[in-house]
Design an enzyme around this catalytic site. Structure first.
Site, PDB file in Angstrom:
ATOM      1  N   GLU A   1       0.809  -1.216   0.000  1.00 39.91           N
ATOM      2  CA  GLU A   1       0.000   0.000   0.000  1.00 39.91           C
ATOM      3  C   GLU A   1       0.844   1.270   0.000  1.00 39.91           C
ATOM      4  OE1 GLU A   1      -4.109   0.270   1.655  1.00 39.91           O
ATOM      5  OE2 GLU A   1      -2.989   1.074   3.361  1.00 39.91           O
TER       6      GLU A   1
ATOM      7  N   LYS B   1       0.445   4.984   1.164  1.00 45.50           N
ATOM      8  CA  LYS B   1      -0.318   5.989   1.914  1.00 45.50           C
ATOM      9  C   LYS B   1       0.646   6.829   2.740  1.00 45.50           C
ATOM     10  CE  LYS B   1      -1.618   3.251   6.013  1.00 45.50           C
ATOM     11  NZ  LYS B   1      -2.761   2.797   6.829  1.00 45.50           N
TER      12      LYS B   1
ATOM     13  N   LYS C   1      -8.164   2.542  -2.911  1.00 40.64           N
ATOM     14  CA  LYS C   1      -8.520   2.441  -1.493  1.00 40.64           C
ATOM     15  C   LYS C   1      -9.159   3.761  -1.079  1.00 40.64           C
ATOM     16  CE  LYS C   1      -7.776   0.233   2.597  1.00 40.64           C
ATOM     17  NZ  LYS C   1      -6.428   0.287   3.209  1.00 40.64           N
TER      18      LYS C   1
ATOM     19  N   GLU D   1     -14.610  -5.567   2.154  1.00 41.69           N
ATOM     20  CA  GLU D   1     -13.919  -5.576   3.443  1.00 41.69           C
ATOM     21  C   GLU D   1     -14.927  -5.704   4.575  1.00 41.69           C
ATOM     22  OE1 GLU D   1     -10.800  -2.546   4.320  1.00 41.69           O
ATOM     23  OE2 GLU D   1     -12.247  -1.892   5.845  1.00 41.69           O
TER      24      GLU D   1
ATOM     25  N   ASN E   1     -10.615  -6.807   7.716  1.00 46.06           N
ATOM     26  CA  ASN E   1      -9.818  -5.697   8.234  1.00 46.06           C
ATOM     27  C   ASN E   1      -9.525  -5.983   9.705  1.00 46.06           C
ATOM     28  OD1 ASN E   1      -8.568  -3.299   8.850  1.00 46.06           O
ATOM     29  ND2 ASN E   1     -10.061  -2.021   7.791  1.00 46.06           N
TER      30      ASN E   1
ATOM     31  N   GLU F   1      -6.108  -7.841   6.041  1.00 43.11           N
ATOM     32  CA  GLU F   1      -5.722  -6.440   5.899  1.00 43.11           C
ATOM     33  C   GLU F   1      -5.351  -5.814   7.255  1.00 43.11           C
ATOM     34  OE1 GLU F   1      -8.872  -4.231   4.026  1.00 43.11           O
ATOM     35  OE2 GLU F   1      -9.656  -6.027   3.080  1.00 43.11           O
ATOM     36  N   SER F   2      -4.272  -5.083   7.252  1.00 45.01           N
ATOM     37  CA  SER F   2      -3.872  -4.221   8.378  1.00 45.01           C
ATOM     38  C   SER F   2      -3.192  -4.987   9.520  1.00 45.01           C
ATOM     39  CB  SER F   2      -5.057  -3.446   8.954  1.00 45.01           C
ATOM     40  OG  SER F   2      -5.681  -2.663   7.978  1.00 45.01           O
TER      41      SER F   2
END
Length: 269
Positions: free
Chosen positions: A54, A56, A116, A165, A185, A222-223
């Site tokens: 990703e 960001k 995203k 998600e 997530n 995710e994350s």
């Protein structure tokens, strides 16, 4: 936090639609509309690592990670060092992203690109395609079942794949036949607390709700992933995609960090 983000997004989209009506948007984006999309689903299924790297610059919970980060420096190295796909934040207010980030990434790499953002209006799906996205993110926590089905159907009509998600089991009701990838997530979008165990808690229920075989979605965690040992455990559980942002973007050289991460994955495989 999520309510604040969504309220701001509704105002943003309203202003964007006024500034650039849909007909004008489609005319401006004709080049990308005619471009054959890349499949993130296929890329994840074929990859031994499955990392969605990703881009960001900041997050609401951690603040600025890399305020000066440029897509031209980061995304190209992500591709070179073995990412399966890239996720590009396009929310400015809370994540420091821009539309130009996604447009520029499309010109630089051939990897599948995920837009995203917080999708709450079909206009944003046309935006995504025009900017060069191959995949859109739908967040179950901010959408009804009807909205998820409508947006996923429209995304497919536009030639894009869909990553849905979820955070908890109750959100699995948003799953539908047009979902290509189902993501968990590990970060609660209300509190922004992160717990990777959430993926392990969710996986069996996800399998029950979506079925097995060729038509089943690809599962994505995710994350909060910063350890290659966790990825190996997640793959064993059934996940094939791993969306990782802060682990890379908080370092001076995100691409180099990704390279080391993938090297460790392959060595320990």
């Amino acid at each position: 936090i999520l309510d604040k983000i969504v309220a701001n997004k509704r105002l943003e989209v309203m202003r964007q639609k006024e500034a650039v009506p849909l007909d004008s948007l489609l005319h401006l984006g004709e080049r990308n509309l005619n471009r054959p999309p890349h499949s993130m689903r296929c890329a994840l299924e074929a990859s031994p690592v499955g990392i969605i790297a990703e881009f960001k610059r900041r997050s609401p919970s951690k603040g600025w990670l890399f305020p000066e980060a440029q897509v031209s420096d980061v995304v190209s190295t992500y591709e070179r060092e073995g990412a399966s796909a890239c996720s590009i934040l396009t929310d400015t207010e809370f994540f420091g992203g821009t539309f130009d980030d996604l447009c520029n990434a499309r010109d630089l790499v051939k990897l599948p690109l995920l837009r995203k953002d917080f999708i709450i209006d079909e206009y944003q799906l046309y935006q995504a395609r025009v900017m060069g996205a191959d995949v859109v993110l739908l967040i179950a926590a901010i959408l009804t079942e009807k909205e998820c089905k409508h947006f996923a159907t429209l995304a497919h009509q536009l030639g894009m794949e869909v990553l849905l998600e979820v955070h908890g089991e109750e959100e699995l009701s948003r799953f539908n036949d047009n979902i290509d990838m189902l993501g968990v997530n590990n970060r609660h979008l209300g509190t922004f607390h992160t717990d990777v165990e959430n993926s392990f808690r969710m996986i069996e229920r996800m399998k029950l709700e979506t079925g097995q075989g060729d038509e089943a979605p690809v599962f994505v965690s995710e994350s909060g992933i910063s350890d290659t040992a966790v990825i190996r455990q997640l793959r064993k559980a059934g996940f094939r995609g791993f969306l990782i942002g802060e682990t890379f973007m908080k370092t001076a050289d995100p691409g180099k960090t990704l390279a080391s991460f993938i090297h460790e994955l392959k060595v320990d495989a």
